[in-house]
Design a protein around this motif. Structure first.
Motif, PDB file in Angstrom:
ATOM      1  N   VAL A 123       9.570  12.833   7.621  1.00 45.85           N
ATOM      2  CA  VAL A 123       9.088  11.459   7.665  1.00 45.85           C
ATOM      3  C   VAL A 123       7.569  11.563   7.695  1.00 45.85           C
ATOM      4  O   VAL A 123       7.000  12.174   8.607  1.00 45.85           O
ATOM      5  CB  VAL A 123       9.612  10.707   8.905  1.00 45.85           C
ATOM      6  N   ILE A 124       6.933  11.007   6.677  1.00 48.62           N
ATOM      7  CA  ILE A 124       5.490  11.116   6.505  1.00 48.62           C
ATOM      8  C   ILE A 124       4.820   9.815   6.933  1.00 48.62           C
ATOM      9  O   ILE A 124       5.197   8.732   6.475  1.00 48.62           O
ATOM     10  CB  ILE A 124       5.132  11.400   5.022  1.00 48.62           C
ATOM     11  N   GLN A 162      -6.917   5.552   5.823  1.00 51.12           N
ATOM     12  CA  GLN A 162      -7.785   6.328   4.941  1.00 51.12           C
ATOM     13  C   GLN A 162      -6.993   7.161   3.929  1.00 51.12           C
ATOM     14  O   GLN A 162      -7.555   7.958   3.201  1.00 51.12           O
ATOM     15  CB  GLN A 162      -8.696   7.254   5.762  1.00 51.12           C
ATOM     16  N   GLY A 163      -5.674   6.983   3.922  1.00 53.12           N
ATOM     17  CA  GLY A 163      -4.837   7.704   2.975  1.00 53.12           C
ATOM     18  C   GLY A 163      -4.429   9.089   3.431  1.00 53.12           C
ATOM     19  O   GLY A 163      -3.868   9.854   2.653  1.00 53.12           O
ATOM     20  N   ARG A 164      -4.711   9.427   4.681  1.00 48.01           N
ATOM     21  CA  ARG A 164      -4.318  10.741   5.207  1.00 48.01           C
ATOM     22  C   ARG A 164      -2.862  10.710   5.645  1.00 48.01           C
ATOM     23  O   ARG A 164      -2.423   9.763   6.297  1.00 48.01           O
ATOM     24  CB  ARG A 164      -5.210  11.140   6.369  1.00 48.01           C
ATOM     25  N   GLU A 165      -2.153  11.777   5.296  1.00 43.91           N
ATOM     26  CA  GLU A 165      -0.744  11.892   5.644  1.00 43.91           C
ATOM     27  C   GLU A 165      -0.563  12.795   6.858  1.00 43.91           C
ATOM     28  O   GLU A 165      -1.328  13.742   7.052  1.00 43.91           O
ATOM     29  CB  GLU A 165       0.047  12.461   4.464  1.00 43.91           C
ATOM     30  N   SER A 166       0.454  12.491   7.656  1.00 41.06           N
ATOM     31  CA  SER A 166       0.831  13.332   8.781  1.00 41.06           C
ATOM     32  C   SER A 166       2.349  13.305   8.895  1.00 41.06           C
ATOM     33  O   SER A 166       2.989  12.347   8.462  1.00 41.06           O
ATOM     34  CB  SER A 166       0.185  12.840  10.079  1.00 41.06           C
ATOM     35  N   VAL A 167       2.901  14.340   9.464  1.00 40.89           N
ATOM     36  CA  VAL A 167       4.351  14.415   9.638  1.00 40.89           C
ATOM     37  C   VAL A 167       4.719  13.754  10.968  1.00 40.89           C
ATOM     38  O   VAL A 167       4.262  14.172  12.024  1.00 40.89           O
ATOM     39  CB  VAL A 167       4.850  15.876   9.597  1.00 40.89           C
ATOM     40  N   ILE A 168       5.524  12.701  10.881  1.00 44.14           N
ATOM     41  CA  ILE A 168       6.011  12.013  12.078  1.00 44.14           C
ATOM     42  C   ILE A 168       7.213  12.765  12.658  1.00 44.14           C
ATOM     43  O   ILE A 168       7.348  12.905  13.865  1.00 44.14           O
ATOM     44  CB  ILE A 168       6.408  10.556  11.749  1.00 44.14           C
ATOM     45  N   GLY A 214       1.914   2.950   7.605  1.00 48.24           N
ATOM     46  CA  GLY A 214       3.288   3.041   7.145  1.00 48.24           C
ATOM     47  C   GLY A 214       3.867   4.426   7.319  1.00 48.24           C
ATOM     48  O   GLY A 214       3.180   5.371   7.720  1.00 48.24           O
ATOM     49  N   ALA A 215       5.164   4.511   7.010  1.00 51.44           N
ATOM     50  CA  ALA A 215       5.894   5.773   7.074  1.00 51.44           C
ATOM     51  C   ALA A 215       6.860   5.822   5.907  1.00 51.44           C
ATOM     52  O   ALA A 215       7.342   4.784   5.442  1.00 51.44           O
ATOM     53  CB  ALA A 215       6.651   5.903   8.388  1.00 51.44           C
ATOM     54  N   ALA A 216       7.141   7.032   5.439  1.00 54.81           N
ATOM     55  CA  ALA A 216       8.005   7.180   4.271  1.00 54.81           C
ATOM     56  C   ALA A 216       8.838   8.441   4.351  1.00 54.81           C
ATOM     57  O   ALA A 216       8.423   9.451   4.924  1.00 54.81           O
ATOM     58  CB  ALA A 216       7.151   7.227   2.999  1.00 54.81           C
ATOM     59  N   VAL A 217      10.028   8.336   3.762  1.00 52.68           N
ATOM     60  CA  VAL A 217      10.834   9.506   3.431  1.00 52.68           C
ATOM     61  C   VAL A 217      10.891   9.492   1.906  1.00 52.68           C
ATOM     62  O   VAL A 217      11.660   8.733   1.312  1.00 52.68           O
ATOM     63  CB  VAL A 217      12.250   9.432   4.044  1.00 52.68           C
ATOM     64  N   PRO A 218      10.004  10.275   1.266  1.00 52.22           N
ATOM     65  CA  PRO A 218       9.954  10.265  -0.201  1.00 52.22           C
ATOM     66  C   PRO A 218      11.263  10.740  -0.824  1.00 52.22           C
ATOM     67  O   PRO A 218      11.964  11.597  -0.276  1.00 52.22           O
ATOM     68  CB  PRO A 218       8.815  11.231  -0.526  1.00 52.22           C
ATOM     69  N   GLY A 239       0.775  -1.233   0.000  1.00 51.22           N
ATOM     70  CA  GLY A 239       0.000   0.000   0.000  1.00 51.22           C
ATOM     71  C   GLY A 239       0.803   1.278   0.000  1.00 51.22           C
ATOM     72  O   GLY A 239       0.344   2.304   0.505  1.00 51.22           O
ATOM     73  N   VAL A 240       2.000   1.251  -0.580  1.00 49.30           N
ATOM     74  CA  VAL A 240       2.833   2.453  -0.643  1.00 49.30           C
ATOM     75  C   VAL A 240       2.355   3.318  -1.808  1.00 49.30           C
ATOM     76  O   VAL A 240       2.451   2.906  -2.959  1.00 49.30           O
ATOM     77  CB  VAL A 240       4.323   2.098  -0.843  1.00 49.30           C
ATOM     78  N   PRO A 241       1.830   4.514  -1.529  1.00 46.49           N
ATOM     79  CA  PRO A 241       1.406   5.391  -2.624  1.00 46.49           C
ATOM     80  C   PRO A 241       2.606   5.854  -3.456  1.00 46.49           C
ATOM     81  O   PRO A 241       3.695   6.078  -2.918  1.00 46.49           O
ATOM     82  CB  PRO A 241       0.780   6.596  -1.921  1.00 46.49           C
ATOM     83  N   HIS A 242       2.383   6.003  -4.747  1.00 46.15           N
ATOM     84  CA  HIS A 242       3.464   6.419  -5.648  1.00 46.15           C
ATOM     85  C   HIS A 242       4.122   7.707  -5.181  1.00 46.15           C
ATOM     86  O   HIS A 242       5.349   7.841  -5.237  1.00 46.15           O
ATOM     87  CB  HIS A 242       2.919   6.562  -7.073  1.00 46.15           C
TER      88      HIS A 242
END
Length: 144
Positions: A126-127, A132-138, A102-106, A64-67
């Motif tokens: 780090v996002i 629900q697809g909502r992003e937040s800054v970790i 999940g979390a990402a560093v794009p 489920g990693v968004p592009h």
């Protein structure tokens, strides 16, 4: 007698903690920074299961990693994705947030773990991503 009881409990707790730090990392066989990120994880107490993959798009889709949050490698811990050069401390934060998937560093920001090149560090975030697809800054890291 108490010592004999406490010692096994202590070791059981340590074994649980060690199991809890196990992470699977999926990476392209030609990527050097992925190996450097794996070293960062190992240096910070993670047991890394390194999986060399030829179809990283399928791995990202599966977890489920968004592009828009994509990077060069994908880790999986507790069923949550860890995309790109996420610092070890932020992976621990992710594990404590049940709403996040999940979390990402794009991208591949210089100065993030595995992307160290001299003293330069680009600003990056780090996002976290919820179900629900909502992003937040970790966490946020400033440029130097």
């Amino acid at each position: 007698m108490r010592r004999l009881i406490l010692v096994p409990l202590l070791f059981a707790g340590l074994a649980e903690a060690a199991d809890a730090l196990s992470i699977d990392v999926y990476r392209d066989p030609n990527c050097g920074c992925c190996k450097a990120w794996i070293s960062h994880l190992r240096d910070n107490g993670f047991e890394v299961h390194d999986h060399v993959e030829s179809d990283m798009a399928a791995i990202k889709s599966k977890y489920g990693v968004p592009h828009r949050l994509g990077s060069c490698h994908t880790g999986v811990i507790d069923g949550k994705f860890v995309e790109g050069h996420v610092p070890a401390a932020d992976i621990l934060t992710l594990r404590q947030q049940p709403a996040l998937i999940g979390a990402a560093v794009p991208g591949m920001p210089l100065g993030s773990p595995g992307m160290e090149m001299g003293d330069r560090q680009d600003a990056y975030q780090v996002i976290g991503l919820d179900g629900q697809g909502r992003e937040s800054v970790i966490n946020s890291y400033p440029a130097n």
